[in-house]
Design a protein around this motif. Sequence first.
Motif, mmCIF file in Angstrom:
data_model
loop_
_atom_site.group_PDB
_atom_site.id
_atom_site.type_symbol
_atom_site.label_atom_id
_atom_site.label_comp_id
_atom_site.label_asym_id
_atom_site.label_seq_id
_atom_site.Cartn_x
_atom_site.Cartn_y
_atom_site.Cartn_z
ATOM 1 N N UNK A 181 37.686 39.866 24.238
ATOM 2 C CA UNK A 181 36.675 40.714 24.886
ATOM 3 C C UNK A 181 36.045 41.666 23.864
ATOM 4 N N UNK A 182 36.869 42.212 22.978
ATOM 5 C CA UNK A 182 36.343 43.097 21.922
ATOM 6 C C UNK A 182 35.335 42.348 21.052
ATOM 7 N N UNK A 183 35.658 41.081 20.736
ATOM 8 C CA UNK A 183 34.750 40.280 19.900
ATOM 9 C C UNK A 183 33.425 40.030 20.626
ATOM 10 N N UNK A 184 33.496 39.730 21.928
ATOM 11 C CA UNK A 184 32.292 39.494 22.727
ATOM 12 C C UNK A 184 31.436 40.760 22.753
ATOM 13 N N UNK A 185 32.072 41.907 23.003
ATOM 14 C CA UNK A 185 31.330 43.169 23.069
ATOM 15 C C UNK A 185 30.694 43.513 21.727
ATOM 16 N N UNK A 186 31.383 43.175 20.633
ATOM 17 C CA UNK A 186 30.834 43.436 19.299
ATOM 18 C C UNK A 186 29.600 42.567 19.037
ATOM 19 N N UNK A 187 29.628 41.319 19.504
ATOM 20 C CA UNK A 187 28.471 40.412 19.342
ATOM 21 C C UNK A 187 27.271 40.975 20.103
ATOM 22 N N UNK A 188 27.517 41.387 21.358
ATOM 23 C CA UNK A 188 26.431 41.937 22.178
ATOM 24 C C UNK A 188 25.855 43.182 21.507
ATOM 25 N N UNK A 189 26.736 44.055 21.046
ATOM 26 C CA UNK A 189 26.294 45.303 20.414
ATOM 27 C C UNK A 189 25.458 45.006 19.173
ATOM 28 N N UNK A 190 25.898 44.029 18.388
ATOM 29 C CA UNK A 190 25.152 43.690 17.169
ATOM 30 C C UNK A 190 23.774 43.123 17.516
ATOM 31 N N UNK A 191 23.728 42.272 18.533
ATOM 32 C CA UNK A 191 22.467 41.613 18.876
ATOM 33 C C UNK A 191 21.448 42.579 19.470
ATOM 34 N N UNK A 192 21.916 43.543 20.251
ATOM 35 C CA UNK A 192 20.910 44.452 20.819
ATOM 36 C C UNK A 192 20.794 45.717 19.973
ATOM 37 N N UNK A 193 21.418 45.662 18.782
ATOM 38 C CA UNK A 193 21.186 46.735 17.813
ATOM 39 C C UNK A 193 21.913 48.017 18.109
ATOM 40 N N UNK A 194 22.926 47.951 18.951
ATOM 41 C CA UNK A 194 23.737 49.147 19.190
ATOM 42 C C UNK A 194 24.910 49.093 18.203
ATOM 43 N N UNK A 195 24.962 50.020 17.321
ATOM 44 C CA UNK A 195 26.042 49.977 16.336
ATOM 45 C C UNK A 195 25.747 48.927 15.291
ATOM 46 N N UNK A 196 26.526 48.930 14.248
ATOM 47 C CA UNK A 196 26.312 47.987 13.153
ATOM 48 C C UNK A 196 27.577 47.163 12.994
#
Length: 199
Positions: A181-196
């Motif tokens: 789940x952490x990996x999925x959330x990190x992918x989403x965050x990266x794609x919509x530009x939230x966080x790096x």
Amino acid sequence: MIVLGLTGSIGMGKSTTARMFTDAGVPVHDSDETVHRLYAGKAAPLVEAAFPGTTSAGVVDRTKLGARVLGDAAGLKRLEAIIHPLVRADADAFLARHRRSGAPIAVLDIPLLFETGGRNRVDKVVVVTASAETQRARVLARPGMTEEKLASILTKQVPDAEKRRQADFIVDTGQGLDAARDQVNAIIAELIGVGKPGH
């Protein structure tokens, strides 16, 4: 809108990962679920016409159809020629709907993404993976699954290592649900530009 292709070999945890995207508010188009829906609707008369006796009460009987096309390469090709365009049209309509509603990301869950040339339909690819031992244990725990069936399925799928090589993102489900789940959330965050990445 970023179109994310989600794929992975049998037993890698793709369905579980798809649910994690859904839980995070990302719309997911599930090819397998679409086939089930088509078999109970639009595709049934077409399948019956091509393979008489494989439907009952207007619904495709998957067991009868499976028995008919199993080991019949030409029959399987004929079935794919009926089903693939319908699934694709359904996916296109899904993408158009979410593009109109302003979704930043939409996921196409395509089990055989690399095998069916689906790479050109998506912007980025997420490959779901796990160790070969984990994969075997999961698949052999399924009802009716045998070593022979698993070996036959794996010969038809692009090897996991090759999928990982072509992936933009990897979700490893062998480390437990929370880690995935952490990996999925990190992918989403990266794609919509939230966080790096890496933060």
